[in-house]
Scaffold this active site. Structure first.
Site, mmCIF file in Angstrom:
data_model
loop_
_atom_site.group_PDB
_atom_site.id
_atom_site.type_symbol
_atom_site.label_atom_id
_atom_site.label_comp_id
_atom_site.label_asym_id
_atom_site.label_seq_id
_atom_site.Cartn_x
_atom_site.Cartn_y
_atom_site.Cartn_z
ATOM 1 N N TRP A 1 0.872 -1.177 0.000
ATOM 2 C CA TRP A 1 0.000 0.000 0.000
ATOM 3 C C TRP A 1 0.908 1.226 0.000
ATOM 4 O O TRP A 1 1.845 1.305 0.799
ATOM 5 C CB TRP A 1 -0.902 0.028 1.241
ATOM 6 N N GLU B 1 -2.940 -3.031 -2.278
ATOM 7 C CA GLU B 1 -4.061 -2.434 -1.538
ATOM 8 C C GLU B 1 -4.410 -1.040 -2.045
ATOM 9 O O GLU B 1 -3.589 -0.127 -2.021
ATOM 10 C CB GLU B 1 -3.680 -2.364 -0.054
ATOM 11 N N LYS C 1 -6.938 2.524 -2.055
ATOM 12 C CA LYS C 1 -7.580 3.391 -1.083
ATOM 13 C C LYS C 1 -8.324 4.497 -1.820
ATOM 14 O O LYS C 1 -7.873 4.947 -2.873
ATOM 15 C CB LYS C 1 -6.514 3.980 -0.153
ATOM 16 N N ASP D 1 -9.219 -3.279 2.082
ATOM 17 C CA ASP D 1 -9.286 -2.697 3.423
ATOM 18 C C ASP D 1 -10.691 -2.148 3.592
ATOM 19 O O ASP D 1 -11.145 -1.324 2.788
ATOM 20 C CB ASP D 1 -8.230 -1.594 3.555
ATOM 21 N N HIS E 1 -11.391 1.594 3.234
ATOM 22 C CA HIS E 1 -10.808 2.290 2.083
ATOM 23 C C HIS E 1 -11.768 2.578 0.944
ATOM 24 O O HIS E 1 -11.346 2.815 -0.193
ATOM 25 C CB HIS E 1 -9.620 1.488 1.538
ATOM 26 N N HIS F 1 -8.099 -6.487 4.969
ATOM 27 C CA HIS F 1 -7.700 -5.633 6.079
ATOM 28 C C HIS F 1 -8.962 -5.261 6.828
ATOM 29 O O HIS F 1 -9.794 -4.500 6.328
ATOM 30 C CB HIS F 1 -6.980 -4.367 5.573
ATOM 31 N N ASP G 1 -11.819 8.890 8.484
ATOM 32 C CA ASP G 1 -10.759 7.995 8.966
ATOM 33 C C ASP G 1 -11.065 6.555 8.588
ATOM 34 O O ASP G 1 -12.194 6.100 8.712
ATOM 35 C CB ASP G 1 -10.622 8.102 10.478
ATOM 36 N N ASP H 1 -9.450 3.880 9.901
ATOM 37 C CA ASP H 1 -8.775 2.922 10.775
ATOM 38 C C ASP H 1 -9.240 2.911 12.225
ATOM 39 O O ASP H 1 -8.415 2.863 13.136
ATOM 40 C CB ASP H 1 -7.262 3.190 10.738
ATOM 41 N N ASP I 1 -6.485 -4.205 10.705
ATOM 42 C CA ASP I 1 -5.733 -3.009 10.308
ATOM 43 C C ASP I 1 -6.428 -1.759 10.826
ATOM 44 O O ASP I 1 -7.240 -1.153 10.126
ATOM 45 C CB ASP I 1 -5.580 -2.943 8.782
HETATM 46 C C1 RNT Z 1 -3.427 2.639 5.197
HETATM 47 C C2 RNT Z 1 -3.512 1.216 4.763
HETATM 48 C C3 RNT Z 1 -2.362 0.379 5.176
HETATM 49 C C4 RNT Z 1 -1.877 0.771 6.523
HETATM 50 C C5 RNT Z 1 -0.716 0.000 7.013
HETATM 51 C C6 RNT Z 1 -0.123 0.622 8.227
HETATM 52 O O1 RNT Z 1 -4.580 3.317 4.987
HETATM 53 O O2 RNT Z 1 -4.678 0.663 5.252
HETATM 54 O O3 RNT Z 1 -2.699 -0.960 5.118
HETATM 55 O O4 RNT Z 1 -2.897 0.693 7.451
HETATM 56 O O5 RNT Z 1 0.176 -0.131 5.990
HETATM 57 ZN ZN ZN Z 2 -5.004 -1.443 5.179
#
Ligand code: RNT
Ligand code: ZN
Length: 418
Positions: free
Chosen positions: A185, A226, A228, A259, A262, A286, A294, A296, A326
């Site tokens: 990523w 990955e 986003k 993810d 994302h 993820h 956000d 995460d 993640d």
């Molecule tokens: C970031 C991505 C990625 C990170 C990690 C730390 O938005 O999700 O996977 O969370 O690389």
């Molecule tokens: Zn991720």
């Protein structure tokens, strides 16, 4: 018999009446491996001790005490956490979470020697290790560009970091007997409208091709990419978008990493899996929770987590799904973040494993009324008693007691840091 035993007995009878075997569900649940993301423990700063932190690309908010300052502290935190989690696990590292630094050696030249402490740790615990290049938090992330930077020297630095991480992953896989998933990523993107999106995307494509040129045995190492939708400071264009990586993965024989944080807030990964698995057969998930901008937040047992678990199990026949948590929250106890999120995802998997077949049968008959009725009725089935049985058999504290155990570590260990 533990206190919950009689509830479990009754619960398994209720499930049996719906055609569900709780013992089978527990055995399957035990075998599912969940990846624990080391980076929750160090706020994604890594251990290069070079002042690289917070140069952008990937960042946490919050300053709860107890952040791991060294790889040894992070290992100790993970030891404590893993002992509180039922089921099988592996651990995912970021490419800057080194346990050793050597003078003059930057990310483009890391080797397994920089991670030999982790390798020894994982060996002693008999768990697998994954790794992800850290294309962020470093002065060479320039103008939010790494692999897609127009300057060849900068691109090469990051390509070399990607290559090194794949070598390290292959060494992990070989030594630990389980392939290491190496996830790519990169934060590359633009705050404001770019004049030439395609040039940046072509540079990213060429850089990735260079990263993936060496071939490693699939027994040791597997690559994921990955996408986003957006990030902080990258609101107008993310170079590695979903379309970019989906096609990249399909044409290069790589797996996608989805993810859950994302995508557009109304877009869900749970719906993507069955589409993806019609044509590709391996995915990295993820598991996260997006909240507004956000991506995460700590996972909670919400509708999308339930749907994700359900759909991933439904799609997992003949396919390979790698689960990696993640998220990173520095405003609460970091071990609690791991424990709560990991337990919640496993609960979601359990609920999926306990799903009665009635709704699927109704759908086959095109009886959508019966399908909806069955889906909603299933919500009140006593999965909590089955979960408690799983915790009891695993010998870990229940969801109410576990906080006290975490507080104890906070008092003895975390509060003494800083
Ligand atoms: C970031 C991505 C990625 C990170 C990690 C730390 O938005 O999700 O996977 O969370 O690389
Ligand atoms: Zn991720």
């Amino acid at each position: 018999m533990k206190k919950n035993g009689k509830f479990y007995q009754l619960a398994s009878e209720l499930y049996a009446a719906r055609g569900v075997d709780t013992e089978k569900a527990l055995a399957t649940l035990q075998a599912i491996e969940i990846g624990i993301h080391a980076w929750q423990g160090d706020d994604v700063t890594g251990f290069e001790q070079s002042g690289n932190a917070l140069t952008g690309g990937c960042q946490v908010t919050g300053n709860y005490p107890g952040c791991a300052r060294t790889a040894a502290e992070l290992m100790a935190d993970l030891d404590y956490t893993l002992a509180l989690l039922p089921g099988r696990h592996r651990v995912g590292l970021q490419g800057h979470e080194v346990d050793k630094m050597f003078p003059g050696v930057d990310r483009d030249a890391f080797t397994i020697e920089n991670f030999s402490g982790w390798l020894g740790w994982a060996k002693s615990k008999k768990i697998g290790l994954d790794i992800a290049p850290a294309f962020y938090g470093h002065p060479k992330l320039d103008n939010n560009l790494s692999l897609a930077h127009p300057d060849r020297g900068i691109r090469e630095f990051w390509i070399n970091h990607g290559l090194r991480c794949r070598e390290i992953g292959a060494a992990f896989g070989k030594a630990l007997g389980t392939p290491s998933v190496v996830n790519f990523w990169a934060p590359d993107g633009f705050k404001d409208t770019p004049a030439d999106r395609m040039a940046a995307r072509k540079r990213l494509m060429a850089s990735l091709d260079a990263c993936f040129e060496p071939r490693f045995s699939e027994k040791y190492e597997r690559d994921a990419v990955e996408a986003k939708l957006f990030g902080i400071g990258v609101e107008s264009c993310t170079v590695g978008s979903h379309e970019f990586y989906l096609l990249y993965a399909a044409t290069r024989g790589k797996m996608c990493c989805f993810d859950t944080g994302h995508f557009h807030p109304t877009e869900v990964v749970s719906d993507k899996l069955s589409a993806y698995f019609c044509m590709l057969d391996e995915v990295l998930l993820h598991v996260s929770r997006g909240v507004r901008w956000d991506s995460d937040h700590v996972t909670t047992l919400n509708d999308e987590l339930l749907a994700l678990a359900r759909e991933s199990l439904a799609a997992s026949k003949g396919t390979k799904i790698h689960y990696m948590l993640d998220y990173f929250d520095a405003s609460i106890n970091r071990l609690a973040a791991w424990v709560i999120g990991a337990r919640d995802f496993r609960k979601a998997l359990l609920i999926a494993l306990l799903e009665p077949k009635e709704s699927a049968e109704a759908e086959k008959k095109l009886d959508y009324t019966a399908r909806l009725a069955a889906q909603e009725a299933a919500r009140t089935l006593p999965w909590g008693a089955v979960w408690q049985e799983f915790l009891d058999r695993s010998g870990v504290p229940d969801d109410f007691q576990v906080l006290q155990v975490l507080r104890d570590y906070e008092k003895r260990v975390l509060s003494r840091r800083n």
